[in-house]
Every structure is written in structure tokens, then in C-alpha cells.
Design a protein around this motif. Structure first.
Motif, PDB file in Angstrom:
ATOM      1  N   LYS A  76      32.639 -76.299 -12.733  1.00 29.45           N
ATOM      2  CA  LYS A  76      31.799 -75.116 -12.932  1.00 29.45           C
ATOM      3  C   LYS A  76      31.536 -74.939 -14.427  1.00 29.45           C
ATOM      4  O   LYS A  76      32.366 -75.276 -15.255  1.00 29.45           O
ATOM      5  CB  LYS A  76      32.479 -73.851 -12.386  1.00 29.45           C
ATOM      6  CG  LYS A  76      32.678 -73.866 -10.889  1.00 29.45           C
ATOM      7  CD  LYS A  76      31.375 -73.680 -10.186  1.00 29.45           C
ATOM      8  CE  LYS A  76      31.589 -73.576  -8.685  1.00 29.45           C
ATOM      9  NZ  LYS A  76      30.374 -73.776  -7.947  1.00 29.45           N
ATOM     10  N   PHE A  77      30.369 -74.406 -14.746  1.00 34.80           N
ATOM     11  CA  PHE A  77      30.042 -74.136 -16.133  1.00 34.80           C
ATOM     12  C   PHE A  77      30.920 -73.021 -16.674  1.00 34.80           C
ATOM     13  O   PHE A  77      31.235 -72.072 -15.972  1.00 34.80           O
ATOM     14  CB  PHE A  77      28.577 -73.710 -16.264  1.00 34.80           C
ATOM     15  CG  PHE A  77      27.604 -74.827 -16.007  1.00 34.80           C
ATOM     16  CD1 PHE A  77      27.474 -75.878 -16.892  1.00 34.80           C
ATOM     17  CD2 PHE A  77      26.810 -74.806 -14.877  1.00 34.80           C
ATOM     18  CE1 PHE A  77      26.567 -76.904 -16.660  1.00 34.80           C
ATOM     19  CE2 PHE A  77      25.904 -75.821 -14.632  1.00 34.80           C
ATOM     20  CZ  PHE A  77      25.779 -76.870 -15.520  1.00 34.80           C
ATOM     21  N   ASP A  78      31.314 -73.143 -17.923  1.00 33.47           N
ATOM     22  CA  ASP A  78      32.095 -72.122 -18.613  1.00 33.47           C
ATOM     23  C   ASP A  78      31.198 -71.540 -19.703  1.00 33.47           C
ATOM     24  O   ASP A  78      31.117 -72.062 -20.816  1.00 33.47           O
ATOM     25  CB  ASP A  78      33.361 -72.744 -19.205  1.00 33.47           C
ATOM     26  CG  ASP A  78      34.272 -71.739 -19.875  1.00 33.47           C
ATOM     27  OD1 ASP A  78      33.810 -70.623 -20.211  1.00 33.47           O
ATOM     28  OD2 ASP A  78      35.452 -72.069 -20.086  1.00 33.47           O
ATOM     29  N   MET A 126      30.235 -80.416 -24.004  1.00 36.08           N
ATOM     30  CA  MET A 126      28.787 -80.652 -24.080  1.00 36.08           C
ATOM     31  C   MET A 126      28.075 -79.966 -22.919  1.00 36.08           C
ATOM     32  O   MET A 126      27.021 -79.353 -23.105  1.00 36.08           O
ATOM     33  CB  MET A 126      28.488 -82.150 -24.044  1.00 36.08           C
ATOM     34  CG  MET A 126      28.887 -82.906 -25.259  1.00 36.08           C
ATOM     35  SD  MET A 126      28.479 -84.649 -24.993  1.00 36.08           S
ATOM     36  CE  MET A 126      29.333 -85.387 -26.355  1.00 36.08           C
ATOM     37  N   LYS A 127      28.638 -80.091 -21.748  1.00 34.54           N
ATOM     38  CA  LYS A 127      28.053 -79.481 -20.559  1.00 34.54           C
ATOM     39  C   LYS A 127      27.990 -77.967 -20.723  1.00 34.54           C
ATOM     40  O   LYS A 127      26.974 -77.341 -20.413  1.00 34.54           O
ATOM     41  CB  LYS A 127      28.884 -79.871 -19.327  1.00 34.54           C
ATOM     42  CG  LYS A 127      28.378 -79.308 -18.026  1.00 34.54           C
ATOM     43  CD  LYS A 127      29.242 -79.762 -16.860  1.00 34.54           C
ATOM     44  CE  LYS A 127      28.815 -79.087 -15.568  1.00 34.54           C
ATOM     45  NZ  LYS A 127      29.606 -79.511 -14.426  1.00 34.54           N
ATOM     46  N   ASN A 128      29.048 -77.373 -21.226  1.00 31.53           N
ATOM     47  CA  ASN A 128      29.105 -75.918 -21.355  1.00 31.53           C
ATOM     48  C   ASN A 128      28.170 -75.383 -22.439  1.00 31.53           C
ATOM     49  O   ASN A 128      27.501 -74.370 -22.234  1.00 31.53           O
ATOM     50  CB  ASN A 128      30.544 -75.468 -21.607  1.00 31.53           C
ATOM     51  CG  ASN A 128      31.405 -75.680 -20.383  1.00 31.53           C
ATOM     52  OD1 ASN A 128      30.945 -75.599 -19.260  1.00 31.53           O
ATOM     53  ND2 ASN A 128      32.668 -75.984 -20.604  1.00 31.53           N
ATOM     54  N   VAL A 129      28.100 -76.049 -23.575  1.00 29.34           N
ATOM     55  CA  VAL A 129      27.204 -75.573 -24.629  1.00 29.34           C
ATOM     56  C   VAL A 129      25.752 -75.779 -24.217  1.00 29.34           C
ATOM     57  O   VAL A 129      24.885 -74.939 -24.495  1.00 29.34           O
ATOM     58  CB  VAL A 129      27.532 -76.196 -26.006  1.00 29.34           C
ATOM     59  CG1 VAL A 129      27.059 -77.628 -26.123  1.00 29.34           C
ATOM     60  CG2 VAL A 129      26.951 -75.345 -27.121  1.00 29.34           C
ATOM     61  N   ALA A 130      25.471 -76.854 -23.513  1.00 26.13           N
ATOM     62  CA  ALA A 130      24.110 -77.084 -23.013  1.00 26.13           C
ATOM     63  C   ALA A 130      23.725 -75.992 -22.012  1.00 26.13           C
ATOM     64  O   ALA A 130      22.605 -75.471 -22.039  1.00 26.13           O
ATOM     65  CB  ALA A 130      24.007 -78.463 -22.370  1.00 26.13           C
ATOM     66  N   TYR A 131      24.663 -75.644 -21.139  1.00 22.43           N
ATOM     67  CA  TYR A 131      24.393 -74.584 -20.162  1.00 22.43           C
ATOM     68  C   TYR A 131      24.173 -73.246 -20.866  1.00 22.43           C
ATOM     69  O   TYR A 131      23.266 -72.493 -20.516  1.00 22.43           O
ATOM     70  CB  TYR A 131      25.538 -74.485 -19.156  1.00 22.43           C
ATOM     71  CG  TYR A 131      25.300 -73.419 -18.110  1.00 22.43           C
ATOM     72  CD1 TYR A 131      24.296 -73.575 -17.166  1.00 22.43           C
ATOM     73  CD2 TYR A 131      26.066 -72.267 -18.076  1.00 22.43           C
ATOM     74  CE1 TYR A 131      24.060 -72.589 -16.215  1.00 22.43           C
ATOM     75  CE2 TYR A 131      25.836 -71.281 -17.135  1.00 22.43           C
ATOM     76  CZ  TYR A 131      24.831 -71.457 -16.196  1.00 22.43           C
ATOM     77  OH  TYR A 131      24.596 -70.478 -15.265  1.00 22.43           O
ATOM     78  N   TYR A 132      24.992 -72.944 -21.863  1.00 26.47           N
ATOM     79  CA  TYR A 132      24.831 -71.695 -22.590  1.00 26.47           C
ATOM     80  C   TYR A 132      23.409 -71.599 -23.164  1.00 26.47           C
ATOM     81  O   TYR A 132      22.737 -70.583 -23.000  1.00 26.47           O
ATOM     82  CB  TYR A 132      25.861 -71.586 -23.720  1.00 26.47           C
ATOM     83  CG  TYR A 132      25.546 -70.445 -24.655  1.00 26.47           C
ATOM     84  CD1 TYR A 132      25.824 -69.129 -24.281  1.00 26.47           C
ATOM     85  CD2 TYR A 132      24.934 -70.672 -25.884  1.00 26.47           C
ATOM     86  CE1 TYR A 132      25.506 -68.070 -25.126  1.00 26.47           C
ATOM     87  CE2 TYR A 132      24.619 -69.617 -26.726  1.00 26.47           C
ATOM     88  CZ  TYR A 132      24.902 -68.316 -26.333  1.00 26.47           C
ATOM     89  OH  TYR A 132      24.571 -67.270 -27.161  1.00 26.47           O
ATOM     90  N   TYR A 133      22.964 -72.643 -23.844  1.00 27.15           N
ATOM     91  CA  TYR A 133      21.628 -72.600 -24.428  1.00 27.15           C
ATOM     92  C   TYR A 133      20.539 -72.509 -23.363  1.00 27.15           C
ATOM     93  O   TYR A 133      19.514 -71.862 -23.574  1.00 27.15           O
ATOM     94  CB  TYR A 133      21.384 -73.793 -25.351  1.00 27.15           C
ATOM     95  CG  TYR A 133      21.890 -73.544 -26.745  1.00 27.15           C
ATOM     96  CD1 TYR A 133      21.305 -72.576 -27.549  1.00 27.15           C
ATOM     97  CD2 TYR A 133      22.961 -74.259 -27.260  1.00 27.15           C
ATOM     98  CE1 TYR A 133      21.772 -72.329 -28.831  1.00 27.15           C
ATOM     99  CE2 TYR A 133      23.425 -74.018 -28.541  1.00 27.15           C
ATOM    100  CZ  TYR A 133      22.833 -73.050 -29.317  1.00 27.15           C
ATOM    101  OH  TYR A 133      23.295 -72.795 -30.582  1.00 27.15           O
ATOM    102  N   SER A 134      20.752 -73.123 -22.220  1.00 26.21           N
ATOM    103  CA  SER A 134      19.740 -73.062 -21.157  1.00 26.21           C
ATOM    104  C   SER A 134      19.579 -71.650 -20.610  1.00 26.21           C
ATOM    105  O   SER A 134      18.533 -71.318 -20.056  1.00 26.21           O
ATOM    106  CB  SER A 134      20.089 -74.029 -20.023  1.00 26.21           C
ATOM    107  OG  SER A 134      21.138 -73.507 -19.216  1.00 26.21           O
ATOM    108  N   GLN A 135      20.581 -70.825 -20.769  1.00 26.17           N
ATOM    109  CA  GLN A 135      20.541 -69.455 -20.249  1.00 26.17           C
ATOM    110  C   GLN A 135      19.939 -68.460 -21.249  1.00 26.17           C
ATOM    111  O   GLN A 135      19.761 -67.294 -20.929  1.00 26.17           O
ATOM    112  CB  GLN A 135      21.955 -68.997 -19.857  1.00 26.17           C
ATOM    113  CG  GLN A 135      22.596 -69.857 -18.787  1.00 26.17           C
ATOM    114  CD  GLN A 135      21.724 -69.945 -17.544  1.00 26.17           C
ATOM    115  OE1 GLN A 135      21.460 -68.929 -16.903  1.00 26.17           O
ATOM    116  NE2 GLN A 135      21.256 -71.129 -17.221  1.00 26.17           N
TER     117      GLN A 135
END
Length: 136
Positions: free
Chosen positions: A50-52, A119-128
């Protein structure tokens, strides 16, 4: 076809559609599907993780903001805004920097310090985040 059979088929179709829609709405599923076309060999545990969002925000505010924050973007138009970009796109770029497939000394050093989960989490943060308007 009997009315009962038609009703059963309709119900089954609606349930299938609902579950397909629900799965497609999951950010993790969307992330995995988008990366499937890149042919990256990623650990299934990473894809299922899951994304953090909190970790992504912390990384963005401690590592990325110096170059990709609005203050610097106004001065350095060659630096891209990360806000509102797709998660899988940003993740893939970070992977490419870390592996040397994209070359930029600053980004290679930054990506080199991140795990794939980070990387996955920071990418998700920016996508939001809402895309940043740099129009003058």
C-alpha cells in the motif's frame, strides 16, 4: 431464456462490473498496470504494498522540494514540476536515474539514496498534488 436466468446473468454482470471498477480505482492496481508495459522486473511484494502518503510527503519535503519546489521552478524552468504527474511515470523515472538509464548527476544521486518502496511513495505523493501553475 427464462426470466430467472436473465436476472441471474444481469446480477452476475453487475457484480463483475462493480468489482472490475473497484479494482481499477485502486491506486496500487493502477500503478501495477501502468508499470506492466515498462517491463520492469519488480518484486510482487513492492507492487502489492500500500502507498504510504506520509512517507512520500516527508521525502518530498526533505529531498525533492529544493529543486522541484515552486520557488526553484520559477528560477530554473528546466526543472520539471512533479505535482500532478502519474505515479507510475515518476516511479519509472526514478528507477531509470538509479539504474543509470537516465543521466543527471543530481537526480542519480538523489534516486540512488531511495529504496524502491520510497520511490513508490514519493511518486504517489506527487501524483496526489494539484498540478502547479507556473504561468506568468
Amino acid at each position: 431464456m427464462t426470466l430467472v436466468l436473465k436476472a441471474s446473468l444481469l446480477t452476475a454482470g453487475l457484480l463483475l462490473s462493480s468489482s472490475t471498477i473497484a479494482a481499477a480505482e485502486s491506486p496500487e492496481v493502477e500503478f501495477s498496470q501502468a508499470l506492466a508495459v515498462t517491463e520492469l522486473k519488480l518484486d510482487k511484494a513492492l507492487l502489492a504494498q500500500k502507498f504510504d502518503l506520509a512517507q512520500g510527503e516527508m521525502l518530498a519535503n526533505t529531498r525533492c522540494i529544493a529543486c522541484h519546489g515552486s520557488a526553484m521552478l520559477g528560477m530554473m524552468p528546466t526543472y520539471p514540476s512533479l505535482m500532478g504527474q502519474k505515479t507510475a511515470y515518476l516511479f519509472k523515472q526514478l528507477i531509470d536515474f538509479k539504474q543509470g538509464d537516465r543521466t543527471d548527476p543530481i537526480m542519480q544521486a538523489q534516486a540512488g539514496m531511495l529504496s524502491q518502496a520510497e520511490m513508490k511513495n514519493v511518486a504517489y505523493y506527487y501524483s496526489q498534488q494539484a498540478p502547479l501553475s507556473l504561468a506568468k
